[in-house]
Design a protein around this motif. Structure first.
Motif, PDB file in Angstrom:
ATOM      1  N   CYS A 110     -10.878   2.710  -2.777  1.00  0.00           N
ATOM      2  CA  CYS A 110     -10.387   2.509  -4.150  1.00  0.00           C
ATOM      3  C   CYS A 110      -8.908   2.154  -4.151  1.00  0.00           C
ATOM      4  CB  CYS A 110     -10.626   3.767  -4.982  1.00  0.00           C
ATOM      5  SG  CYS A 110     -12.357   4.088  -5.362  1.00  0.00           S
ATOM      6  N   VAL A 111      -8.133   2.817  -3.293  1.00  0.00           N
ATOM      7  CA  VAL A 111      -6.709   2.507  -3.165  1.00  0.00           C
ATOM      8  C   VAL A 111      -6.532   1.065  -2.680  1.00  0.00           C
ATOM      9  CG1 VAL A 111      -4.608   3.029  -1.853  1.00  0.00           C
ATOM     10  CG2 VAL A 111      -5.997   4.889  -2.783  1.00  0.00           C
ATOM     11  N   LEU A 112      -7.370   0.667  -1.736  1.00  0.00           N
ATOM     12  CA  LEU A 112      -7.306  -0.687  -1.199  1.00  0.00           C
ATOM     13  C   LEU A 112      -7.653  -1.716  -2.277  1.00  0.00           C
ATOM     14  CD1 LEU A 112      -6.784  -2.189   1.432  1.00  0.00           C
ATOM     15  CD2 LEU A 112      -9.212  -2.028   1.942  1.00  0.00           C
ATOM     16  N   ILE A 113      -8.667  -1.432  -3.059  1.00  0.00           N
ATOM     17  CA  ILE A 113      -9.056  -2.340  -4.146  1.00  0.00           C
ATOM     18  C   ILE A 113      -7.934  -2.458  -5.174  1.00  0.00           C
ATOM     19  CG2 ILE A 113     -10.636  -2.604  -6.105  1.00  0.00           C
ATOM     20  CD1 ILE A 113     -12.822  -1.396  -4.357  1.00  0.00           C
ATOM     21  N   TYR A 114      -7.303  -1.327  -5.490  1.00  0.00           N
ATOM     22  CA  TYR A 114      -6.174  -1.352  -6.438  1.00  0.00           C
ATOM     23  C   TYR A 114      -5.055  -2.231  -5.904  1.00  0.00           C
ATOM     24  CZ  TYR A 114      -2.368   0.191  -9.426  1.00  0.00           C
ATOM     25  OH  TYR A 114      -1.314   0.209 -10.303  1.00  0.00           O
ATOM     26  N   LYS A 115      -4.760  -2.104  -4.632  1.00  0.00           N
ATOM     27  CA  LYS A 115      -3.692  -2.906  -4.025  1.00  0.00           C
ATOM     28  C   LYS A 115      -3.984  -4.397  -4.157  1.00  0.00           C
ATOM     29  CE  LYS A 115      -1.879  -4.104   0.571  1.00  0.00           C
ATOM     30  NZ  LYS A 115      -0.449  -4.102   0.308  1.00  0.00           N
ATOM     31  N   THR A 132      -0.995   0.629   1.527  1.00  0.00           N
ATOM     32  CA  THR A 132      -1.579   0.509   2.854  1.00  0.00           C
ATOM     33  C   THR A 132      -1.522   1.838   3.585  1.00  0.00           C
ATOM     34  OG1 THR A 132      -0.934  -1.829   2.992  1.00  0.00           O
ATOM     35  CG2 THR A 132      -1.472  -0.711   5.059  1.00  0.00           C
ATOM     36  N   ALA A 133      -0.387   2.542   3.452  1.00  0.00           N
ATOM     37  CA  ALA A 133      -0.239   3.850   4.091  1.00  0.00           C
ATOM     38  C   ALA A 133      -1.246   4.850   3.533  1.00  0.00           C
ATOM     39  CB  ALA A 133       1.190   4.373   3.891  1.00  0.00           C
ATOM     40  N   HIS A 134      -1.450   4.839   2.202  1.00  0.00           N
ATOM     41  CA  HIS A 134      -2.426   5.743   1.585  1.00  0.00           C
ATOM     42  C   HIS A 134      -3.833   5.456   2.117  1.00  0.00           C
ATOM     43  CE1 HIS A 134       0.856   6.891  -0.801  1.00  0.00           C
ATOM     44  NE2 HIS A 134       0.649   6.145  -1.858  1.00  0.00           N
ATOM     45  N   LEU A 168       6.008  11.605   3.334  1.00  0.00           N
ATOM     46  CA  LEU A 168       5.615  12.086   2.014  1.00  0.00           C
ATOM     47  C   LEU A 168       6.480  13.267   1.597  1.00  0.00           C
ATOM     48  CD1 LEU A 168       3.490  11.748  -0.272  1.00  0.00           C
ATOM     49  CD2 LEU A 168       2.126  13.467   0.900  1.00  0.00           C
ATOM     50  N   PHE A 169       6.656  14.242   2.499  1.00  0.00           N
ATOM     51  CA  PHE A 169       7.485  15.397   2.179  1.00  0.00           C
ATOM     52  C   PHE A 169       8.959  15.010   2.042  1.00  0.00           C
ATOM     53  CE2 PHE A 169       3.855  17.880   3.894  1.00  0.00           C
ATOM     54  CZ  PHE A 169       3.716  18.769   2.840  1.00  0.00           C
ATOM     55  N   GLY A 170       9.331  13.912   2.683  1.00  0.00           N
ATOM     56  CA  GLY A 170      10.716  13.455   2.580  1.00  0.00           C
ATOM     57  C   GLY A 170      10.979  12.634   1.338  1.00  0.00           C
ATOM     58  N   GLY A 171       9.923  12.373   0.549  1.00  0.00           N
ATOM     59  CA  GLY A 171      10.103  11.631  -0.698  1.00  0.00           C
ATOM     60  C   GLY A 171      10.285  10.143  -0.506  1.00  0.00           C
ATOM     61  N   GLN A 172       9.910   9.617   0.647  1.00  0.00           N
ATOM     62  CA  GLN A 172      10.057   8.188   0.914  1.00  0.00           C
ATOM     63  C   GLN A 172       8.812   7.437   0.453  1.00  0.00           C
ATOM     64  OE1 GLN A 172      10.968   7.627   5.065  1.00  0.00           O
ATOM     65  NE2 GLN A 172      12.564   9.193   5.068  1.00  0.00           N
ATOM     66  N   LEU A 173       9.026   6.357  -0.303  1.00  0.00           N
ATOM     67  CA  LEU A 173       7.908   5.563  -0.799  1.00  0.00           C
ATOM     68  C   LEU A 173       7.378   4.612   0.272  1.00  0.00           C
ATOM     69  CD1 LEU A 173       9.150   4.685  -4.411  1.00  0.00           C
ATOM     70  CD2 LEU A 173       7.533   6.455  -3.715  1.00  0.00           C
ATOM     71  N   VAL A 174       8.270   4.174   1.147  1.00  0.00           N
ATOM     72  CA  VAL A 174       7.889   3.241   2.199  1.00  0.00           C
ATOM     73  C   VAL A 174       7.925   3.970   3.531  1.00  0.00           C
ATOM     74  CG1 VAL A 174       8.463   1.099   3.392  1.00  0.00           C
ATOM     75  CG2 VAL A 174       8.785   1.267   0.921  1.00  0.00           C
ATOM     76  N   LEU A 175       6.857   3.852   4.291  1.00  0.00           N
ATOM     77  CA  LEU A 175       6.755   4.531   5.578  1.00  0.00           C
ATOM     78  C   LEU A 175       7.344   3.659   6.662  1.00  0.00           C
ATOM     79  CD1 LEU A 175       5.695   6.831   7.360  1.00  0.00           C
ATOM     80  CD2 LEU A 175       3.490   5.669   7.418  1.00  0.00           C
ATOM     81  N   ARG A 176       8.331   4.188   7.376  1.00  0.00           N
ATOM     82  CA  ARG A 176       8.953   3.482   8.493  1.00  0.00           C
ATOM     83  C   ARG A 176       8.536   4.150   9.785  1.00  0.00           C
ATOM     84  NH1 ARG A 176      12.402   2.956   4.240  1.00  0.00           N
ATOM     85  NH2 ARG A 176      13.351   0.900   3.953  1.00  0.00           N
ATOM     86  N   LEU A 177       7.925   3.384  10.648  1.00  0.00           N
ATOM     87  CA  LEU A 177       7.412   3.922  11.904  1.00  0.00           C
ATOM     88  C   LEU A 177       8.392   3.640  13.032  1.00  0.00           C
ATOM     89  CD1 LEU A 177       3.700   2.751  11.660  1.00  0.00           C
ATOM     90  CD2 LEU A 177       4.619   4.991  11.114  1.00  0.00           C
TER      91      LEU A 177
END
Length: 274
Positions: A63-68, A196-198, A260-269
């Protein structure tokens, strides 16, 4: 203020874990997994519900993917090759379901396959301009050929036709590694946008719940479940495939939770992840 205060212990633990050598991290991952299994065994009385929960979490991820794709109108960061592998193992599993068992999971797989085919169509035709084809460079034959060879060698020992048993084994093995092209895309980009991360995190949770279902079922039946699956290496390979699926995504899920706990919207690997 309370939110930032509650995050400090999480960051402290995450920082400590990050500084540990690989062997210690692996040990901590195993211990955490065992603790999670013990917790699920204590709170979930009917462990078949874990498989249903895995299907539900997977559906949420879709569902998240479809929303994206429909609302954001972009497929950036998504792997068309992972969706292709997903469609292949679902199609093979559907064939096996029709000729071997046919139950409620057949209907669920049908819905998932239809959705996956729609995602593939949308990426390839409607949103092709945003598709990162140069980043989605994982060769499919790296996983398809080894899975096919392994299925020829190790497959169920049931009374079904040999072709159907090989197909069954093939879809089990391919499902375990179908997410690898998606991980390669994220490894190449290093930055993963939220939806994408979700989606990938939902896959990780679904894989863990499915693995927990199998492990706890084996414990509950004191190993009789493995015997029911047949003889030889096949029962062990089924369980191993579930464990591999979980650990493939474990590293990503760790950084996802940290972000997520750090409040970052974009995940940096960081380099070397996934």
């Amino acid at each position: 203020m309370r939110g930032s205060a509650s995050r400090r212990p999480v960051y402290a633990v995450a920082t400590w874990v990050k500084r540990q050598p690989p062997k210690v991290k692996a040990f901590l991952a195993v211990v955490s997994g065992m603790a999670a299994l013990a917790f699920l065994r204590f709170i979930v009385h009917d462990h078949d519900n874990l498989f249903v929960a895995a299907e539900a979490v997977h559906a949420i991820g879709i569902c998240v993917l479809i929303y994206k794709l429909t609302k954001e109108r972009t497929c950036a960061g998504l792997s068309l090759k992972s969706q292709t592998l997903t469609a292949i193992f679902l199609a093979v599993r559907l064939y096996c379901s029709f000729v071997m068992e046919y139950d409620i999971h057949t209907l669920l797989d049908t819905a998932t396959l239809m959705t996956t085919l729609w995602v593939m169509y949308t990426i390839h035709f409607q949103l092709k301009s945003s598709y990162m084809e140069d980043k989605d460079n994982f060769p499919l034959y790296y996983v398809i050929i080894p899975c096919a060879v392994l299925a020829l060698v190790i497959h169920p020992s049931t009374s079904h036709h040999i072709f159907n048993r090989i197909c069954w084994a093939f879809c089990v093995y391919l499902e375990a590694v179908s997410v690898l092209p998606q991980l390669r895309v994220m490894q190449n980009t290093k930055i993963v946008e939220p939806f994408t991360a979700h989606y990938v995190f939902a896959l990780g949770v679904a894989r863990f719940l499915s693995c927990a279902h199998w492990v706890l079922q084996v414990l509950d039946t004191r190993g009789r479940l493995l015997t029911a699956l047949g003889y030889g290496l096949w029962p062990s390979m089924v369980l191993l495939s579930e464990i591999v699926q979980t650990f493939i995504l474990a590293d990503f899920c760790y950084y996802y939770m940290k972000s997520l706990f750090g409040g970052q919207l974009v995940l940096r690997l960081p380099s070397g992840v996934v």
